[in-house]
Design a protein around this motif. Sequence first.
Motif, PDB file in Angstrom:
ATOM      1  N   LEU A  96     -21.101  44.533   0.460  1.00  0.00           N
ATOM      2  CA  LEU A  96     -22.522  44.867   0.408  1.00  0.00           C
ATOM      3  C   LEU A  96     -22.730  46.330   0.783  1.00  0.00           C
ATOM      4  O   LEU A  96     -23.458  47.069   0.101  1.00  0.00           O
ATOM      5  N   SER A 142     -32.324  44.992  -0.093  1.00  0.00           N
ATOM      6  CA  SER A 142     -31.186  44.135  -0.396  1.00  0.00           C
ATOM      7  C   SER A 142     -30.190  44.103   0.750  1.00  0.00           C
ATOM      8  O   SER A 142     -29.652  43.042   1.096  1.00  0.00           O
ATOM      9  N   GLU A 145     -31.722  41.874   3.508  1.00  0.00           N
ATOM     10  CA  GLU A 145     -31.709  40.451   3.155  1.00  0.00           C
ATOM     11  C   GLU A 145     -30.298  39.890   3.111  1.00  0.00           C
ATOM     12  O   GLU A 145     -30.009  38.818   3.653  1.00  0.00           O
ATOM     13  N   ASN A 146     -29.397  40.599   2.447  1.00  0.00           N
ATOM     14  CA  ASN A 146     -28.064  40.070   2.212  1.00  0.00           C
ATOM     15  C   ASN A 146     -27.135  40.188   3.409  1.00  0.00           C
ATOM     16  O   ASN A 146     -26.066  39.589   3.409  1.00  0.00           O
ATOM     17  N   THR A 147     -27.521  40.947   4.421  1.00  0.00           N
ATOM     18  CA  THR A 147     -26.760  40.903   5.666  1.00  0.00           C
ATOM     19  C   THR A 147     -26.732  39.474   6.198  1.00  0.00           C
ATOM     20  O   THR A 147     -25.708  38.996   6.693  1.00  0.00           O
ATOM     21  N   ASP A 149     -27.466  36.606   4.201  1.00  0.00           N
ATOM     22  CA  ASP A 149     -26.861  35.712   3.213  1.00  0.00           C
ATOM     23  C   ASP A 149     -25.356  35.897   3.098  1.00  0.00           C
ATOM     24  O   ASP A 149     -24.614  34.917   2.939  1.00  0.00           O
ATOM     25  N   ALA A 150     -24.894  37.149   3.114  1.00  0.00           N
ATOM     26  CA  ALA A 150     -23.491  37.436   2.829  1.00  0.00           C
ATOM     27  C   ALA A 150     -22.600  37.416   4.061  1.00  0.00           C
ATOM     28  O   ALA A 150     -21.379  37.329   3.922  1.00  0.00           O
ATOM     29  N   ASN A 173     -25.134  29.032  -1.427  1.00  0.00           N
ATOM     30  CA  ASN A 173     -25.693  30.362  -1.658  1.00  0.00           C
ATOM     31  C   ASN A 173     -25.359  30.893  -3.046  1.00  0.00           C
ATOM     32  O   ASN A 173     -26.183  31.553  -3.684  1.00  0.00           O
ATOM     33  N   ALA A 177     -27.968  31.869  -6.143  1.00  0.00           N
ATOM     34  CA  ALA A 177     -27.938  33.134  -6.885  1.00  0.00           C
ATOM     35  C   ALA A 177     -27.837  32.907  -8.383  1.00  0.00           C
ATOM     36  O   ALA A 177     -28.372  33.686  -9.181  1.00  0.00           O
ATOM     37  N   ASN A 201     -30.344  28.720   5.203  1.00  0.00           N
ATOM     38  CA  ASN A 201     -30.503  30.067   5.744  1.00  0.00           C
ATOM     39  C   ASN A 201     -31.629  30.184   6.772  1.00  0.00           C
ATOM     40  O   ASN A 201     -31.850  31.288   7.290  1.00  0.00           O
ATOM     41  N   SER A 242     -36.046  35.712   3.827  1.00  0.00           N
ATOM     42  CA  SER A 242     -35.804  37.133   3.551  1.00  0.00           C
ATOM     43  C   SER A 242     -36.791  38.031   4.284  1.00  0.00           C
ATOM     44  O   SER A 242     -36.429  39.121   4.755  1.00  0.00           O
TER      45      SER A 242
END
Length: 310
Positions: A96, A142, A145-147, A149-150, A173, A177, A201, A242
Amino acid sequence: MTAATALGLALGAGADLLLGDPRRGHPVAGFGTTALALERRTWRNSRAAGAAHVVLLTGAAAALGAMLDRRTRRHAPARVLTTAAATWAVLGGTSLGRAATTMQRALEAGDLPAARAALPALAGRDPRELGEAELARATVESVAENTSDAAVAPLFWGAVAGIPGLLAYRAVNTLDAMIGHRSPRYERFGWAAARLDDGANWLPARMSAALTVACAPLVGGSARGALRVWLRDGAAHPSPNSGRCEAAAAGALGLRLGGRNVYGTRVEVRPVLGDGRSPTATDIPRAVRLSRAVWTAAAILAATGRLLRR
């Protein structure tokens, strides 16, 4: 095996921190290919068909995790290595950051075509008409948010449920996507994937926001601003998760996020999060450093929490 699982989580997080995603044969990409092939057989314009699709694939991932858990139950070295490999496979924190850095470099070079081409690796919005300011905002949003999710969410579920938790979460997840977004094809079929991802989440997103508050001073940000904007603006976002992450990041970095987003033929006007200025390319490295601090802290908490379990 609690200590072995904890050590595996720590080693897997360290591998992602140092190496990023595996360059070839990524298991998540393989899962996506399998899901797409299955979708050709299972797709119907109904919620029930979508739910069956999600249950089948998530169940298979969880079953694989349970099998690996059983086979390594009496062998600590095997448990450490298997947990580490699974953790490395499902984490995406470093990749990311690298995708965001690619965007930053293109924007700083004034290469808008390259910057627009880099956006799909970060966000699903249409990049064709976006200028530097909107591309920078999309990148910061992004990353925030993705910190969760990922990185934070898979570490959370790994601490809670070990290898099955790691694999099942990444399946959920990934399916979100792939089919969880609103479109004529997935409005009904993707409903279950989106709702299951929201549930998976819910706690990790709020943990990410809390860690953003705690880690903000480490990157020159404001813990007070992160907490204030998270509590004030987080619930205004259309996503139940998010918005918390993005609001906390906005407050920590002194930025203003939100606005008009275009997703193909769909346009969304997101609420404003934060009181600061609009992001620029120079803010992307700050967002990446904050992200890395947050998910590194999450890895420490996940390993410690698992170690303390009885």
